[in-house]
Write a protein that holds these residues in place. Structure first.
Motif, mmCIF file in Angstrom:
data_model
loop_
_atom_site.group_PDB
_atom_site.id
_atom_site.type_symbol
_atom_site.label_atom_id
_atom_site.label_comp_id
_atom_site.label_asym_id
_atom_site.label_seq_id
_atom_site.Cartn_x
_atom_site.Cartn_y
_atom_site.Cartn_z
ATOM 1 N N GLY A 323 80.169 52.491 20.910
ATOM 2 C CA GLY A 323 79.605 52.694 22.285
ATOM 3 C C GLY A 323 79.790 51.447 23.284
ATOM 4 O O GLY A 323 79.489 51.325 24.415
ATOM 5 N N PHE A 324 80.287 50.206 22.685
ATOM 6 C CA PHE A 324 80.879 49.350 23.475
ATOM 7 C C PHE A 324 82.389 49.044 23.924
ATOM 8 O O PHE A 324 83.079 49.200 22.999
ATOM 9 N N ASP A 380 77.158 44.160 29.717
ATOM 10 C CA ASP A 380 75.903 44.757 28.942
ATOM 11 C C ASP A 380 76.241 44.728 27.575
ATOM 12 O O ASP A 380 77.286 45.163 26.969
ATOM 13 N N ARG A 382 75.074 46.233 25.155
ATOM 14 C CA ARG A 382 75.170 47.505 24.595
ATOM 15 C C ARG A 382 76.525 48.303 24.818
ATOM 16 O O ARG A 382 77.064 48.852 23.873
ATOM 17 N N THR A 383 76.691 48.342 26.093
ATOM 18 C CA THR A 383 77.963 49.245 26.385
ATOM 19 C C THR A 383 79.164 48.519 26.738
ATOM 20 O O THR A 383 80.120 49.027 26.657
#
Length: 800
Positions: A323-324, A380, A382-383
């Motif tokens: 997801g990164f 970000d 997380r992403t």
């Protein structure tokens, strides 16, 4: 009648002839070199002493005792001159006297043979003199092995309180210990009393031996410790997870990073979602990696690669976090324009600031004007989505550059570690220079606004809140090289001031208010030398941090020159007198100029460590000068490169540049020792508490030959230190192969352990959550100057 035969037998002649030849050759060298030095305006001693030795040697070769007496006169005059020239400092006196002392013993021993040529018998006085001189040499040689302070601790010793119950450090989540860069461990199981009992608990191998050719690979990693796992990265962009108690490998990840030079990974970043489970279950058993869900990450490691990628890994299994970014990877070359192979890469740790991961990048400084941008970007955590960008050359670009455009080419970059204050929500950026380093005639005022500065930006937006420039119009490669220290200093009124302390390559230490950027310790703008290079301009003043100690940056004079013998000292004096040296800010020109400290420092990327309970900051430095001159474009050699020493092209400017270390023909720094120190500074009084030379010549020496002698002369240092609440300072970044522990109160070395190879890495300490045992861990991949390399991770602990 006396025997007219000067030397009646061959057995008597040859010892005299050998000594006479030695004296004659010494005299010839000193006379010729001394004449040249005198023409340059240097000391007359060498030519006078050289002539005296020539006459002395000639007389001895002729069998005249007067030659020995003349040598004695020269030696006594040398002793007087040495004390006048160097004072009573040990190492400068050794350079001037030791070699002549050895010759004095030989002259005294052959003196009775010379007397026999007159038909007389010599008394025992010459042998007594030879014995006394030899004894003095032995005493001096023995003293050379005795560690001595440059500044000795005075007054009452600081106290080191035990860690309060439940307040001990549980993890080492950031490269600098915290985002404040303090490299302090709230641990006391290993202390000043028992550190002598430390022994190797386990050794692991990365399988990634750094090959150092030119500016090649270096292991400069500081591991992270999260719960019961140790995380390390290697120079070739691999990540390895190890059990903290055994060193057993749990997983590894290979990013397959490629770069032609400057391969290193100083550290990883770490981020965990709030409420994320620990790496171990309540039973203490490791998570079942085989059954982990691929790509699902609540605990992330961030790997900066040598080929400009930022990769997020699942801390539990080492798999990329899908997801990164793009399946775990953010391509940092996006928006940068053309990047020739090896011109842009990541060398320092990513900064995890709240829910952001912030990266800068190293740019190959001296190839050309149109080099990759120095943009700093926040993603970000997380992403991997870009949240903001800070482009010092075009502040209007706050995210991606416009379609078809790039971030500002050649703009100042941030290659060193950054710092973060979560309460102020400010990120502190230590900036480099607009490329290239040594010619700024094409730079505009806007180009240089943020160079060689600390810039505070809003962590939410990247907007600049303040900046403070530590070198104006930098022509010396005085990038801000180290992570800023964020520390609350006593204000003298019972409160504290929010400070930022920044060490620099030029040996200055600045203390600023980290809210406003205003100096807390006085900074004074002083006039500096002005150059005359056609097309260049110069700042009339430079900032000097007069309210804090300066380290290793005094303006050199001829008497500061040094050598292992008077002969290489003379050559260093000649070299010094042929160069232009006007202090730290000697401007580059078409003639040889001496920059001291050079572009390596002073202080470099290792930063500082701190004992906050006693307001002590520990600083290691190196003292290496840089000899340089500018080369007109039409005279540039075709094989010039932009890496380390030698000629650098600086394409797009009227000049290339030549850079050489200020070393003697034996490969030894030309100025007097020490060449590297550890210094304790009281952040309350802003005074040096103690200063000691660090490192010996055991694993290095003249012409790169290992001397094998633990003589604590103080060698250049490179790497971070570690301070603990128990009053210890650990350090391994020396040119010899040791991890050392110093008494934080006095600077005395109280423990050391021999490493299989040298280290440039940061020591780190932790307590195992399973066993409760404290470990000190160090990577040993090789000292910078040494060809001996390894792939060791070594953990130390007290015996059970």
């Amino acid at each position: 009648m006396k025997n007219p035969d000067p030397l009646p037998s061959r057995a008597v002649r040859w010892p005299v002839w050998i000594v006479a030849a030695l004296v004659l050759l010494s005299g010839l060298f000193l006379t010729l070199g001394g004449v040249y030095l005198a023409v340059l305006g240097g000391s007359l001693y060498f030519v006078v002493a050289g002539l005296g030795l020539l006459v002395s040697g000639w007389l001895m070769a002729r069998g005249r005792p007067a030659g020995a007496w003349l040598f004695l006169v020269v030696m006594l005059a040398t002793l007087v001159w040495a004390v006048w020239d160097a004072g009573l400092e040990f190492w400068p006196l050794v350079s001037r006297l030791f070699a002549f002392g050895v010759i004095s013993v030989l002259v005294a021993l052959v003196y009775p043979l010379l007397v026999r040529t007159t038909g007389e018998r010599a008394g025992r006085g010459a042998y007594v003199l030879a014995g006394v001189t030899a004894l003095a040499l032995i005493v001096a040689g023995a003293y050379a092995f005795v560690p001595s302070h440059i500044v000795a601790a005075q007054g009452p010793a600081p106290s080191f309180q035990p860690v309060a119950q439940g307040q001990g450090q549980t993890e080492w989540r950031h490269w600098g210990g915290t985002t404040a860069g303090d490299r302090f461990a709230r641990l006391d199981q290993i202390n000043r009393d028992n550190v002598k009992n430390l022994q190797v608990a386990w050794t692991a191998h990365t399988g990634d031996i750094p090959v150092s050719t030119g500016a090649g690979a270096e292991d400069q990693n500081t591991p992270l410790q999260i719960d019961d796992t140790l995380y390390v990265c290697t120079p070739y962009s691999k990540v390895i997870a190890l059990d903290v108690d055994t060193g057993k490998e749990r997983w590894r990840f290979d990013a397959k990073g490629k770069a032609p030079s400057w391969q290193r990974c100083r550290g990883l970043g770490y981020h965990a979602d709030e409420g994320a489970p620990d790496a171990t279950q309540s039973s203490g058993a490791a998570i079942d990696v085989d059954n982990a869900v691929p790509g699902v990450c609540t605990r992330r490691l961030y790997l900066p690669t040598v080929d400009a990628r930022l990769i997020a890994l699942n801390a539990d299994d080492g798999q990329p976090c899908a997801g990164f970014g793009d399946n775990g990877t953010v391509d940092l070359s996006q928006g940068m324009g053309e990047i020739p192979f090896g011109w842009y890469q990541q060398t320092s740790t990513p900064l995890v600031a709240g829910d952001l991961v912030v990266v800068g990048g190293r740019v190959a400084d001296n190839w050309a004007v149109d080099e990759p941008p120095g943009v700093v970007r926040a993603f970000d955590a997380r992403t991997g989505a870009l949240v903001w960008a800070w482009d010092s050359g075009n502040p209007a670009i706050t995210k991606e550059p416009p379609p078809g455009g790039t971030y500002s080419r050649g703009a100042p970059n941030v290659w060193a570690a950054m710092a973060y204050d979560p309460e102020l929500n400010l990120v502190y950026l230590p900036t480099g220079n607009r490329t290239p380093d040594f010619f700024g005639g094409l730079r505009t005022e806007d180009d240089g606004r943020y160079s060689s500065s600390v810039v505070a930006v809003d962590a939410a937006t990247g907007a600049v809140r303040w900046h403070f420039q530590m070198t104006h119009h930098d022509l010396w490669d005085f990038d801000i090289p180290a992570q800023p220290l964020l520390y609350d200093v006593p204000d003298g009124k019972g409160g504290t001031l929010p400070a930022l302390v920044q060490v620099t390559k030029q040996g200055e230490i600045f203390m600023l208010n980290r809210v406003t950027g205003e100096p807390i310790a006085e900074v004074e703008e002083r006039p500096v030398p002005q150059g005359d290079l056609p097309g260049e301009r110069y700042s009339p003043t430079q900032p000097y941090s007069v309210g804090m100690p300066s380290i290793g940056n005094t303006t050199l004079v001829e008497s500061d020159m040094w050598g292992a013998t008077p002969f290489d000292q003379l050559l260093c004096r000649i070299t010094f007198k042929t160069m232009r040296h006007e202090g730290v800010y000697t401007p580059p020109g078409l003639d040889w100029g001496l920059q001291m400290p050079g572009s390596l420092g002073g202080m470099n990327w290792g930063g500082v460590s701190v004992d906050p309970n006693n307001h002590l900051m520990f600083v290691n430095d190196m003292r290496l000068g840089l000899a340089n001159y500018m080369i007109p474009r039409d005279k540039m050699p075709s094989n010039a490169s932009g890496i380390e020493m030698g000629a650098v092209p600086q394409v797009g400017t009227p000049y290339g540049a030549m850079r050489q270390r200020f070393l003697s023909q034996l490969g030894i720094p030309c100025q007097k020792p020490p060449f590297g120190t550890m210094t304790a500074i009281d952040l309350e009084t802003r005074q040096i508490v103690w200063q000691v030379p660090v490192g010996t010549v055991k694993d290095t020496g003249p012409l790169g030959i290992r001397m094998g002698l633990p003589i604590p002369i103080g060698m250049p240092t490179l790497g971070p230190s570690l301070a603990t609440q128990s009053g210890l300072v650990f350090f391994a970044g020396t040119q010899d192969f040791y991890l050392r522990a110093f008494d934080a109160a006095t600077g005395k070395e109280i423990w050391k352990s021999r490493l299989p190879v040298g280290s440039q890495s940061g020591p780190m300490t932790y307590v195992s959550p399973k066993t409760g045992k404290q470990y000190v861990v160090i990577n040993a991949g090789g000292a910078r100057q040494s060809p001996e390399r390894g792939d060791y991770i070594i953990a130390y602990a007290l015996p059970d």
